[in-house]
Design an enzyme around this catalytic site. Structure first.
Site, mmCIF file in Angstrom:
data_model
loop_
_atom_site.group_PDB
_atom_site.id
_atom_site.type_symbol
_atom_site.label_atom_id
_atom_site.label_comp_id
_atom_site.label_asym_id
_atom_site.label_seq_id
_atom_site.Cartn_x
_atom_site.Cartn_y
_atom_site.Cartn_z
ATOM 1 N N SER A 107 0.863 -1.193 0.000
ATOM 2 C CA SER A 107 0.000 0.000 0.000
ATOM 3 C C SER A 107 0.894 1.235 0.000
ATOM 4 O O SER A 107 1.613 1.482 0.977
ATOM 5 C CB SER A 107 -0.876 0.012 1.250
ATOM 6 O OG SER A 107 -1.387 1.328 1.423
ATOM 7 N N HIS A 123 -0.949 -1.402 -4.455
ATOM 8 C CA HIS A 123 -2.245 -1.150 -3.807
ATOM 9 C C HIS A 123 -2.383 0.356 -3.540
ATOM 10 O O HIS A 123 -1.554 0.954 -2.847
ATOM 11 C CB HIS A 123 -2.328 -1.935 -2.492
ATOM 12 C CG HIS A 123 -3.648 -1.836 -1.794
ATOM 13 N ND1 HIS A 123 -4.743 -2.609 -2.138
ATOM 14 C CD2 HIS A 123 -4.056 -1.057 -0.768
ATOM 15 C CE1 HIS A 123 -5.768 -2.312 -1.335
ATOM 16 N NE2 HIS A 123 -5.385 -1.362 -0.502
ATOM 17 N N ASP A 182 -4.690 3.291 -2.000
ATOM 18 C CA ASP A 182 -5.793 3.580 -1.085
ATOM 19 C C ASP A 182 -6.358 4.964 -1.361
ATOM 20 O O ASP A 182 -5.709 5.973 -1.098
ATOM 21 C CB ASP A 182 -5.284 3.504 0.364
ATOM 22 C CG ASP A 182 -5.067 2.067 0.808
ATOM 23 O OD1 ASP A 182 -6.016 1.269 0.662
ATOM 24 O OD2 ASP A 182 -3.967 1.751 1.280
ATOM 25 N N MET A 210 -9.051 7.731 -0.495
ATOM 26 C CA MET A 210 -9.918 8.146 0.624
ATOM 27 C C MET A 210 -10.454 9.545 0.375
ATOM 28 O O MET A 210 -9.722 10.413 -0.120
ATOM 29 C CB MET A 210 -9.109 8.135 1.921
ATOM 30 C CG MET A 210 -8.446 6.794 2.198
ATOM 31 S SD MET A 210 -7.619 6.796 3.796
ATOM 32 C CE MET A 210 -6.829 5.189 3.756
ATOM 33 N N HIS A 268 -8.200 0.636 -4.253
ATOM 34 C CA HIS A 268 -9.169 0.418 -3.181
ATOM 35 C C HIS A 268 -9.882 1.742 -2.921
ATOM 36 O O HIS A 268 -9.297 2.677 -2.384
ATOM 37 C CB HIS A 268 -8.382 -0.088 -1.950
ATOM 38 C CG HIS A 268 -9.172 -0.201 -0.703
ATOM 39 N ND1 HIS A 268 -8.588 -0.406 0.537
ATOM 40 C CD2 HIS A 268 -10.511 -0.164 -0.472
ATOM 41 C CE1 HIS A 268 -9.526 -0.471 1.467
ATOM 42 N NE2 HIS A 268 -10.697 -0.319 0.883
ATOM 43 N N MET A 280 -12.252 4.073 -1.156
ATOM 44 C CA MET A 280 -12.971 4.385 0.086
ATOM 45 C C MET A 280 -13.625 5.745 -0.121
ATOM 46 O O MET A 280 -13.208 6.770 0.451
ATOM 47 C CB MET A 280 -11.983 4.394 1.270
ATOM 48 C CG MET A 280 -11.487 3.002 1.629
ATOM 49 S SD MET A 280 -9.948 2.995 2.591
ATOM 50 C CE MET A 280 -8.752 2.981 1.264
ATOM 51 N N MET A 288 -11.100 -6.351 5.144
ATOM 52 C CA MET A 288 -10.360 -5.379 5.959
ATOM 53 C C MET A 288 -10.060 -6.001 7.321
ATOM 54 O O MET A 288 -10.963 -6.495 7.997
ATOM 55 C CB MET A 288 -11.169 -4.095 6.175
ATOM 56 C CG MET A 288 -11.384 -3.221 4.959
ATOM 57 S SD MET A 288 -9.893 -2.763 4.054
ATOM 58 C CE MET A 288 -8.938 -1.903 5.311
ATOM 59 N N ASP A 316 -6.259 -6.830 4.173
ATOM 60 C CA ASP A 316 -5.686 -5.477 4.188
ATOM 61 C C ASP A 316 -5.778 -4.861 5.580
ATOM 62 O O ASP A 316 -6.879 -4.653 6.097
ATOM 63 C CB ASP A 316 -6.471 -4.619 3.180
ATOM 64 C CG ASP A 316 -5.949 -3.192 3.038
ATOM 65 O OD1 ASP A 316 -4.921 -2.854 3.659
ATOM 66 O OD2 ASP A 316 -6.592 -2.420 2.295
HETATM 67 C C1 DX5 Z 1 -6.487 1.315 5.386
HETATM 68 C C2 DX5 Z 1 -5.887 0.909 4.062
HETATM 69 C C3 DX5 Z 1 -4.750 -0.087 4.142
HETATM 70 C C4 DX5 Z 1 -3.631 0.300 5.034
HETATM 71 C C5 DX5 Z 1 -2.519 -0.703 5.062
HETATM 72 O O1 DX5 Z 1 -7.606 2.100 5.160
HETATM 73 O O2 DX5 Z 1 -6.880 0.330 3.240
HETATM 74 O O3 DX5 Z 1 -4.301 -0.401 2.828
HETATM 75 O O4 DX5 Z 1 -3.114 1.548 4.720
HETATM 76 O O5 DX5 Z 1 -1.487 -0.185 5.832
HETATM 77 P P1 DX5 Z 1 -0.799 -0.991 7.013
HETATM 78 O O6 DX5 Z 1 -0.187 -2.212 6.358
HETATM 79 O O7 DX5 Z 1 0.194 -0.042 7.538
HETATM 80 O O8 DX5 Z 1 -1.865 -1.378 7.985
HETATM 81 ZN ZN ZN Z 2 -6.401 -0.632 1.199
#
Ligand code: DX5
Ligand code: ZN
Length: 220
Positions: A10, A35, A37, A39, A68, A70, A139, A177
């Site tokens: 990520s 990956h 993320d 948000m 991903h 969100m 998750m 994840d």
């Molecule tokens: C959380 C994300 C994850 C997260 C993973 O919302 O979807 O991908 O950042 O990071 P670590 O491995 O540090 O938990």
């Molecule tokens: Zn993620």
């Protein structure tokens, strides 16, 4: 012995001032996917990566981009992230009123369709869409931030998800994840996961450590 899992770093945990180099470095270090993320500060309490950033990063690696989302509502963003170069688009059932339509739309756009379940979201939401997914993401933390602790009940959920996918002969990737590290990676794989997302565990120690960090997750 189960096959080694796909490792999906990520980039949330990478150095945002050097994102292009970071993406190239994890590919060179043996990452299977990138990956991303995304948000929106509304569905989750953090704001991260827009489609223009994904587009700028895409030429820096050849491996698949696993995006991903969100974001709510999510439907208006699918096309932009696909055009930016996403190979997988993964959505939360809570991010729109028509999950089945959203998944169909992702495949129409030529991407692979993923569903992601929060720790509190039951597997039963998948009952009528399980044939329409290429990826199931569980998750193991509440989404919004990297660096949180792995929620142990995810392992039981993963075993049940494995059974559900196997029952219909689904080839979907089963991904976990949040809080994944070398110490719990083997348990995730034993529970049926075929892909692991890891931010902190991959990017700790800087670029010289990425290959060993990825190998530790794969071989755990
Ligand atoms: C959380 C994300 C994850 C997260 C993973 O919302 O979807 O991908 O950042 O990071 P670590 O491995 O540090 O938990
Ligand atoms: Zn993620």
């Amino acid at each position: 012995m189960p096959a080694a899992p796909l490792i999906c770093p990520s980039i949330l945990a990478s150095d945002f001032a050097r994102l292009g180099e970071e993406v190239a470095a994890i590919e060179a270090a043996g990452a299977d996917w990138v990956h991303v993320d995304v948000m929106d500060g509304h569905f989750v309490p953090n704001i991260t990566i827009g489609p223009e950033i994904v587009k700028a990063l895409r030429p820096h690696a050849r491996i698949p981009f696993d995006v991903h989302l969100m974001v709510a509502p999510v439907d208006p963003w699918l096309e932009a992230y696909r055009e930016a170069g996403a190979d997988y688009l993964t959505v939360h059932p809570e991010s729109g009123p028509h999950l089945h339509r959203t998944l169909r739309r992702i495949r129409e756009l030529g991407a692979r369709a993923g569903v992601v379940l929060n720790p509190g979201t039951p597997l039963s939401v998948l009952e009528w869409v399980v044939e329409d997914i290429d990826l199931l993401l569980l998750m193991s933390v509440n989404p919004g931030f990297g660096g949180q602790s792995f929620i142990p009940s995810t392992l039981r959920k993963c075993e049940q998800a494995r059974a559900m996918l196997d029952r219909i002969g689904s080839p979907a990737v089963l991904q976990i994840d949040g809080g994944v590290k070398a110490e719990n990676a083997a348990a995730c794989v034993s529970a049926g996961a075929t892909a692991l997302v890891a931010g902190t565990a991959v990017f700790k120690g800087g670029p010289d450590a990425y290959a060993a960090n990825i190998a530790a997750l794969k071989g755990a």
